[in-house]
Structures are given as structure tokens and as C-alpha cells.
Design a protein around this motif. Structure first.
Motif, PDB file in Angstrom:
ATOM      1  N   ALA A 194       0.829  -1.209   0.000  1.00 16.19           N
ATOM      2  CA  ALA A 194       0.000   0.000   0.000  1.00 16.19           C
ATOM      3  C   ALA A 194       0.861   1.256   0.000  1.00 16.19           C
ATOM      4  O   ALA A 194       0.440   2.315  -0.476  1.00 16.19           O
ATOM      5  CB  ALA A 194      -0.921  -0.005   1.217  1.00 16.19           C
ATOM      6  N   GLY A 195       2.098   1.144   0.510  1.00 17.71           N
ATOM      7  CA  GLY A 195       2.975   2.305   0.565  1.00 17.71           C
ATOM      8  C   GLY A 195       3.773   2.545  -0.702  1.00 17.71           C
ATOM      9  O   GLY A 195       4.562   3.492  -0.786  1.00 17.71           O
ATOM     10  N   LEU A 196       3.607   1.722  -1.732  1.00 21.15           N
ATOM     11  CA  LEU A 196       4.327   1.894  -2.979  1.00 21.15           C
ATOM     12  C   LEU A 196       3.806   3.109  -3.745  1.00 21.15           C
ATOM     13  O   LEU A 196       2.642   3.493  -3.624  1.00 21.15           O
ATOM     14  CB  LEU A 196       4.183   0.647  -3.849  1.00 21.15           C
ATOM     15  N   GLU A 200       5.488   2.303  -8.985  1.00 24.23           N
ATOM     16  CA  GLU A 200       5.895   0.984  -8.513  1.00 24.23           C
ATOM     17  C   GLU A 200       4.723   0.002  -8.565  1.00 24.23           C
ATOM     18  O   GLU A 200       4.897  -1.169  -8.923  1.00 24.23           O
ATOM     19  CB  GLU A 200       6.430   1.093  -7.083  1.00 24.23           C
ATOM     20  N   LYS A 201       3.539   0.499  -8.186  1.00 27.30           N
ATOM     21  CA  LYS A 201       2.358  -0.363  -8.258  1.00 27.30           C
ATOM     22  C   LYS A 201       2.070  -0.767  -9.694  1.00 27.30           C
ATOM     23  O   LYS A 201       1.732  -1.918  -9.984  1.00 27.30           O
ATOM     24  CB  LYS A 201       1.148   0.356  -7.666  1.00 27.30           C
ATOM     25  N   ALA A 202       2.209   0.201 -10.617  1.00 23.91           N
ATOM     26  CA  ALA A 202       1.965  -0.097 -12.024  1.00 23.91           C
ATOM     27  C   ALA A 202       2.961  -1.122 -12.544  1.00 23.91           C
ATOM     28  O   ALA A 202       2.608  -2.020 -13.312  1.00 23.91           O
ATOM     29  CB  ALA A 202       2.055   1.191 -12.848  1.00 23.91           C
ATOM     30  N   ALA A 203       4.225  -1.002 -12.092  1.00 22.74           N
ATOM     31  CA  ALA A 203       5.250  -1.954 -12.522  1.00 22.74           C
ATOM     32  C   ALA A 203       4.921  -3.355 -12.008  1.00 22.74           C
ATOM     33  O   ALA A 203       5.082  -4.355 -12.731  1.00 22.74           O
ATOM     34  CB  ALA A 203       6.614  -1.511 -12.008  1.00 22.74           C
ATOM     35  N   GLN A 204       4.460  -3.447 -10.754  1.00 21.80           N
ATOM     36  CA  GLN A 204       4.081  -4.754 -10.212  1.00 21.80           C
ATOM     37  C   GLN A 204       2.911  -5.351 -10.972  1.00 21.80           C
ATOM     38  O   GLN A 204       2.883  -6.549 -11.267  1.00 21.80           O
ATOM     39  CB  GLN A 204       3.726  -4.613  -8.733  1.00 21.80           C
ATOM     40  N   GLU A 205       1.929  -4.506 -11.296  1.00 20.75           N
ATOM     41  CA  GLU A 205       0.773  -4.991 -12.045  1.00 20.75           C
ATOM     42  C   GLU A 205       1.178  -5.465 -13.429  1.00 20.75           C
ATOM     43  O   GLU A 205       0.667  -6.484 -13.923  1.00 20.75           O
ATOM     44  CB  GLU A 205      -0.291  -3.884 -12.156  1.00 20.75           C
ATOM     45  N   ILE A 211       3.283 -12.303 -16.484  1.00 20.63           N
ATOM     46  CA  ILE A 211       3.367 -13.692 -16.014  1.00 20.63           C
ATOM     47  C   ILE A 211       2.073 -14.436 -16.311  1.00 20.63           C
ATOM     48  O   ILE A 211       2.085 -15.576 -16.791  1.00 20.63           O
ATOM     49  CB  ILE A 211       3.673 -13.728 -14.505  1.00 20.63           C
ATOM     50  N   GLN A 212       0.936 -13.799 -16.036  1.00 17.58           N
ATOM     51  CA  GLN A 212      -0.353 -14.445 -16.292  1.00 17.58           C
ATOM     52  C   GLN A 212      -0.556 -14.714 -17.775  1.00 17.58           C
ATOM     53  O   GLN A 212      -1.067 -15.775 -18.165  1.00 17.58           O
ATOM     54  CB  GLN A 212      -1.480 -13.572 -15.745  1.00 17.58           C
ATOM     55  N   ALA A 213      -0.142 -13.750 -18.622  1.00 16.21           N
ATOM     56  CA  ALA A 213      -0.283 -13.936 -20.062  1.00 16.21           C
ATOM     57  C   ALA A 213       0.584 -15.083 -20.557  1.00 16.21           C
ATOM     58  O   ALA A 213       0.169 -15.888 -21.401  1.00 16.21           O
ATOM     59  CB  ALA A 213       0.086 -12.643 -20.789  1.00 16.21           C
ATOM     60  N   ALA A 214       1.812 -15.167 -20.039  1.00 16.31           N
ATOM     61  CA  ALA A 214       2.710 -16.250 -20.432  1.00 16.31           C
ATOM     62  C   ALA A 214       2.141 -17.609 -20.022  1.00 16.31           C
ATOM     63  O   ALA A 214       2.198 -18.586 -20.781  1.00 16.31           O
ATOM     64  CB  ALA A 214       4.079 -16.043 -19.809  1.00 16.31           C
ATOM     65  N   MET A 215       1.596 -17.672 -18.815  1.00  9.99           N
ATOM     66  CA  MET A 215       1.004 -18.926 -18.345  1.00  9.99           C
ATOM     67  C   MET A 215      -0.200 -19.311 -19.195  1.00  9.99           C
ATOM     68  O   MET A 215      -0.407 -20.488 -19.510  1.00  9.99           O
ATOM     69  CB  MET A 215       0.587 -18.794 -16.874  1.00  9.99           C
TER      70      MET A 215
END
Length: 260
Positions: A194-196, A200-205, A211-215
Motif C-alpha cells: 500500500a505504501g508503494l 511501482e504499483k503499475a510496474a508490479q501490475e 506472467i499471467q499472459a505467459a502462463m
């Protein structure tokens, strides 16, 4: 020398109980029954393992008349010991969990056995057994109540029961501590996220999305390969570099045709 502490009435009553921890008195253990007798919420004739002599002992302590054992709580009987048919035992551990004095040893999915010198004959292991492999065998023919039980045995059973209560409480506290630590770590991770910053949050998303697309692509490709006929090929299964080579060859062939 310091004076010997005066025992409470509950302590004195508990000292006169056989400590089988059988719950036949209507209470979860000998100590709660002793406390109930002391405060007058239970009668002193509710302990079948103590039998008639047990009632007489309690009556003398309390200054009350000797009365018959209450049949609602059971009858005085020869002392039994639990015996497990080890060929039928499935290792469910339910009898181990039920034993109030840790007189049964074994492990999950392994054969269990009763330590006869430690068994108090409480019967509590019989009902939970899903395969009916436990029998109660009389070991003091002709002797019942306190005639079939000694003060030394009662004292030892009380110690084992008290240690079991301590062990279970300790295990629960340790498990609660582990769960609390796990919850705290999860909360800390949530708070940290929550403190990002928004970047940084956008980068994590984005990372999660990649990863989800690759899977998902891997899953689809696996399904396609599973349904594909043996020996068949398709342009979709080729790598991008191979596809590019094919396109270049096709382009040259088209150019050659045009030149002709």
C-alpha cells in the motif's frame, strides 16, 4: 521451616478420587468434579471407578452419611484395560487423542498400542475408534473400586493427565503464535504494498500481467498440442524466426514469378 500450606476442600476431595479421568461423573476430569463437589453443585456419589469405598471416603471428609453410588453415572466394576487389535488398527490416531493419560502410542497411519501399566480403564478410546478394534479387558478379577486401584496408580495417573493438559495447552499456544506471526507477515506485506508509489504499483501490475499472459499462452499451446494429430504441423506452432524465413522465401518466389 515454613508451615505446610493448608489444602483447599477441592484439593482434599481430588486426593480421594482414583484419577482415572473417565468423565463418568459428568465432568471432563477429576479436578472439575472435585471442585463441583466442594461447592455443592455435584454429589459425592458420582464416581464409579471409586466405587462404594470412594463414596465412603468422600462422605467421611465431608461429614455426610454414606450413600449408594448413583446408578446414573454407572456401576462399580472390575478394573479394565484397553487392548487394541493391531491387525485391524488403521492408525487414525483418534484413540490417542481421546486418551486422557497418554497411555496409547502410535503415529498417523501406523499401528497403535496401549501401554497397559498406564491405562486407567476409562473407556474413552472405544467410542471414537472407526473400526471397532479396541476392547476393554478385565485385569482385576474379583476386585473393583479402590480394591482394584492403588493410591500410587492414582497419583501417577494424575501426573500424566496434568502433563497432557499442559502439553495440549502449550501446543495450542505455539500454533496460535505461528498463525499470528503468519497473519502479521501478511499484513506487513499488504501495508508495504500500500505504501508503494503509483509507478511501482503499475510496474508490479505489469509484471503480474506478463506472467499471467505467459502462463495462459503456455496453457493454450499445451491444449493445441494435445489435440493435434500425430505428424501434423501448422504454421502457428513454428517459431517467429522460422515464420520469417518462410515469408522471405514466399516473397522471392513471388518476385521470380513476376519477373517471368
Amino acid at each position: 521451616m515454613s508451615p505446610t500450606p493448608v489444602k483447599s476442600l477441592s484439593d482434599q476431595i481430588e486426593d480421594l478420587l482414583p484419577q482415572t479421568q473417565c468423565t463418568k461423573c459428568g465432568y471432563p476430569a477429576c479436578r472439575p468434579y472435585a471442585e463441583a463437589v466442594a461447592d455443592g453443585t455435584a454429589n459425592y456419589n458420582q464416581c464409579p471407578p471409586g466405587g462404594a469405598e470412594g463414596v465412603a471416603r468422600l462422605a467421611k471428609l465431608l461429614g455426610k452419611p454414606v450413600i449408594p453410588l448413583n446408578p446414573v453415572n454407572g456401576a462399580e466394576r472390575v478394573r479394565p484395560v484397553a487392548v487394541i487389535d493391531e491387525l485391524l488398527c488403521i492408525g487414525c490416531t483418534l484413540c490417542i487423542q481421546a486418551c486422557p493419560v497418554d497411555a496409547i502410542v502410535g503415529a498417523a497411519k501406523q499401528m497403535h498400542t496401549v501401554l497397559p501399566d498406564l491405562c486407567t480403564g476409562c473407556d474413552l478410546c472405544v467410542a471414537p475408534c472407526p473400526v471397532d478394534c479396541i476392547a476393554m479387558v478385565d485385569v482385576t478379577p474379583g476386585r473393583s473400586g479402590w480394591d482394584a486401584w492403588s493410591q500410587a496408580q492414582a497419583d501417577a495417573a494424575r501426573k500424566r493427565h496434568n502433563f497432557r493438559v499442559f502439553r495440549l495447552r502449550r501446543d495450542k499456544e505455539e500454533n496460535d503464535a505461528r498463525l499470528a506471526a503468519k497473519a502479521a507477515a501478511k499484513l506487513k506485506a499488504v501495508e508495504a504494498e500500500a505504501g508503494l508509489s503509483s509507478e511501482e504499483k503499475a510496474a508490479q501490475e505489469r509484471k503480474k500481467a506478463i506472467i499471467q499472459a505467459a502462463m495462459e499462452r503456455a496453457r493454450i499451446k499445451k491444449e493445441q498440442m494435445a489435440t493435434q494429430l500425430p505428424g501434423a504441423t501448422g504454421i502457428d506452432d513454428l517459431s517467429r524466426s522460422v515464420q520469417k524465413q518462410i515469408e522471405e522465401i514466399n516473397t522471392r518466389l513471388d518476385q521470380q514469378k513476376d519477373a517471368q
